[in-house]
Design an enzyme around this catalytic site. Structure first.
Site, mmCIF file in Angstrom:
data_model
loop_
_atom_site.group_PDB
_atom_site.id
_atom_site.type_symbol
_atom_site.label_atom_id
_atom_site.label_comp_id
_atom_site.label_asym_id
_atom_site.label_seq_id
_atom_site.Cartn_x
_atom_site.Cartn_y
_atom_site.Cartn_z
ATOM 1 N N LYS A 112 3.531 -3.544 1.710
ATOM 2 C CA LYS A 112 2.836 -2.393 1.778
ATOM 3 C C LYS A 112 1.324 -2.356 0.955
ATOM 4 C CE LYS A 112 6.135 0.637 4.067
ATOM 5 N NZ LYS A 112 7.256 -0.348 4.348
HETATM 6 C C1 LIG Z 1 7.608 -0.718 5.619
HETATM 7 C C2 LIG Z 1 8.393 -2.086 5.603
HETATM 8 C C3 LIG Z 1 8.744 -2.565 6.774
HETATM 9 C C4 LIG Z 1 8.216 -1.995 8.131
HETATM 10 O O1 LIG Z 1 7.028 -1.944 8.411
HETATM 11 P P1 LIG Z 1 6.628 -0.961 9.604
HETATM 12 O O2 LIG Z 1 5.203 -0.944 9.535
HETATM 13 O O3 LIG Z 1 7.031 0.481 9.128
HETATM 14 O O4 LIG Z 1 7.013 -1.234 10.795
HETATM 15 C C5 LIG Z 1 9.671 -3.912 6.634
HETATM 16 N N1 LIG Z 1 9.688 -4.420 5.613
HETATM 17 C C6 LIG Z 1 9.492 -3.902 4.474
HETATM 18 C C7 LIG Z 1 9.896 -4.482 3.149
HETATM 19 C C8 LIG Z 1 8.653 -2.861 4.486
HETATM 20 O O5 LIG Z 1 8.440 -2.185 3.036
#
Ligand SMILES: *Cc1c(COP(=O)(O)O)cnc(C)c1O
Length: 489
Positions: A112
């Site tokens: 993120k």
């Molecule tokens: C947020 C997240 C995801 C999922 O991503 P999306 O965009 O919500 O589908 C997968 N893996 C990790 C480690 C995350 O923090």
């Protein structure tokens, strides 16, 4: 063709990207989309001669209407200048016969970070135009709070208050948040569980008295959640950059089709890949990897989205989701931009917990997307197998993508969304090397794998605690007002 944004649920008012970043979500509950996305492609050859920052400028130049080239330049150099531990930002690693795209070299070792390092700058530029300041309120169960704070740290015209459930986050998550620096950041432990903090944040966003009090100082409340176009659009960049790296490594020739396998929760990450394909990236298939919360796999198999099932807590918590909000944007494009249909499906989801696609939309989606899911045992097994065969350690989220990527018959990139050090204990357990103490566990993992402990995590054990305030949920409002006064003094 100047991009404009409108709701997925009605063909109404058009907004610039700046306005859409400020608003976050459409007042009718829909998400902001650009109807003409895909009418013009990016030139793949130019992409492949560029670097991450160059590709970012190309993508943003195309999609972020209202931002001048100079503003985009400034956002890109703040976010991707020297905040990432890898020169490549998102490097591609060959692991067995699969290419792993490491998205976790940002300031908090989470994928993120890629979007949360730049969204605050997009927001800051939009705020200058409107002569306002934004206070971000975020409730977190542990993970996104840190990445959000880190992104907003000392960004002009913004402030941030993060609330986490007191005593209910891991030792590492607690230290990460309590040691956060920045003159515009405040962190609160809230008595109760995550839902208590989350419900109160939702209430505060609707609190007219609070809004009035803040408005007197020119402050608006805002959130940084994953449906904001300012978080979605930055994720398009690494799909193009992954392709560039595939070509540079000689894994493919320019123009060859590839596949991506994506660990999925809210559907933002994989949707960004779909946007890249609309912009001209030759993608044969998107593999949508889930954990035991397999609502998306069922949906991609049957065309029926049915959230009426138990919520399962897993070792891949960021994929523990039953409503994938960003899927709405795929429905919009796949249905031929039929806002009435999308609104109908979303109404069914809200009222009945289930909706069924028409045959044509379902066919369009299933030609490009394929699901697959893995329970905790299967994820642990994948971690162990990949380690045994290659020496590479995957985190549980990335393990789902890696396992599903094996289905591809064209060169495939598995997206890795977290450093194994973010889930050290579950990863060690999968490798048969349990260690209860979180700090010792990091050292132990570093002895097993060839990736060093990321610096931001390594220095945590001795990081000074700057926030130790624990409050009741009904004290959150007063604390927000006080924090706003201090931050924007
Ligand atoms: C947020 C997240 C995801 C999922 O991503 P999306 O965009 O919500 O589908 C997968 N893996 C990790 C480690 C995350 O923090």
């Amino acid at each position: 063709m100047e991009p404009y944004y409108q709701s997925t649920r009605q063909n109404g008012k058009s907004l610039t990207a700046k306005e859409a970043v400020l608003q976050g979500i459409s007042p009718d509950g829909g998400l902001f989309v650009w109807p003409k996305l895909g009418c013009e492609k990016l030139d793949l050859e130019t992409v492949c001669q560029s670097d991450y920052r160059g590709i970012a400028r190309m993508v943003f130049g195309r999609l972020m209407s209202g931002y001048s080239p100079a503003e985009i330049d400034d956002c890109v150099s703040h976010a991707y200048g020297n905040t990432f531990a890898s020169e490549e930002i998102t490097p591609l690693r060959s692991v067995g016969d699969i290419e792993v795209l490491e998205l976790f070299h940002g300031p908090t070792s989470a994928f993120k970070d890629v979007a949360l390092t730049i969204l605050p700058w997009f927001l800051s530029k939009a705020l200058v135009d409107s002569d306002k300041k934004a206070l971000i309120l975020t409730a977190t169960s542990g993970d996104t709070g840190k990445a959000t704070m880190s992104g907003f740290e000392d960004v002009d015209h913004t402030g941030i208050c993060v609330f986490y459930p007191d005593g209910k986050v891991s030792a590492i998550q607690h230290r990460q948040m309590a040691s956060q620096t920045g003159s515009n950041v405040e962190v609160f432990a809230v008595k109760g569980n995550f839902d208590d903090a989350q419900s109160m944040v939702k209430k505060l966003f609707l609190d007219e008295d609070l809004k009035k009090t803040l408005a007197k100082e020119g402050i608006v409340l805002s959130s940084a959640n994953s449906i904001n176009i300012g978080r979605l659009i930055p994720q398009i960049v690494y799909y193009f950059d992954a392709y560039r790296q595939m070509v540079a490594k000689g894994k493919i020739q320019l123009g060859d089709p590839v596949a991506f396998s994506v660990p999925t929760g809210n559907f933002g990450d994989v949707l960004a890949g779909y946007y890249a394909s609309l912009l001209g990236l030759p993608v044969k298939k998107f593999y949508v990897a889930s954990n035991a919360n397999n609502v998306l796999s069922d949906f991609l198999e049957k065309g029926v989205y049915d959230r009426r099932r138990p919520f399962i807590q897993t070792i891949s918590p960021s994929m523990d989701i039953l409503i994938s909000s960003n899927l709405e944007r795929l429905l919009y494009y796949a249905s031929g931009k039929d806002t009435e249909k999308v609104a109908g499906w979303m109404k069914d989801l809200a009222e009945k917990g289930v909706y069924t696609l028409d045959e044509k939309t379902f066919k369009t989606i299933s030609e490009l997307f394929e699901g697959g899911w893995y329970d905790d045992e299967a994820l642990s097994r994948t971690i162990a197998e990949v380690y045994k065969e290659t020496g590479y350690v995957l985190d549980p989220h990335s393990a789902a993508a890696y396992a599903l990527a094996k289905k591809s018959d064209v060169p495939v990139v598995a997206l890795s969304t977290a450093s194994p050090y973010k889930f050290t204990q579950d990863v060690l357990a999968a490798l048969g090397a349990e260690e209860k103490d979180p700090w010792k566990a990091m050292t132990k993992l570093s002895e097993l794998c060839d990736q060093p402990v990321p610096e931001n995590l390594a220095k945590l054990e001795n990081a000074p605690i700057l926030f130790d305030l624990s409050i009741e949920a009904d004290e959150m409002k007063d604390n927000v007002i006080r924090a706003a006064g201090e931050i924007f003094a």
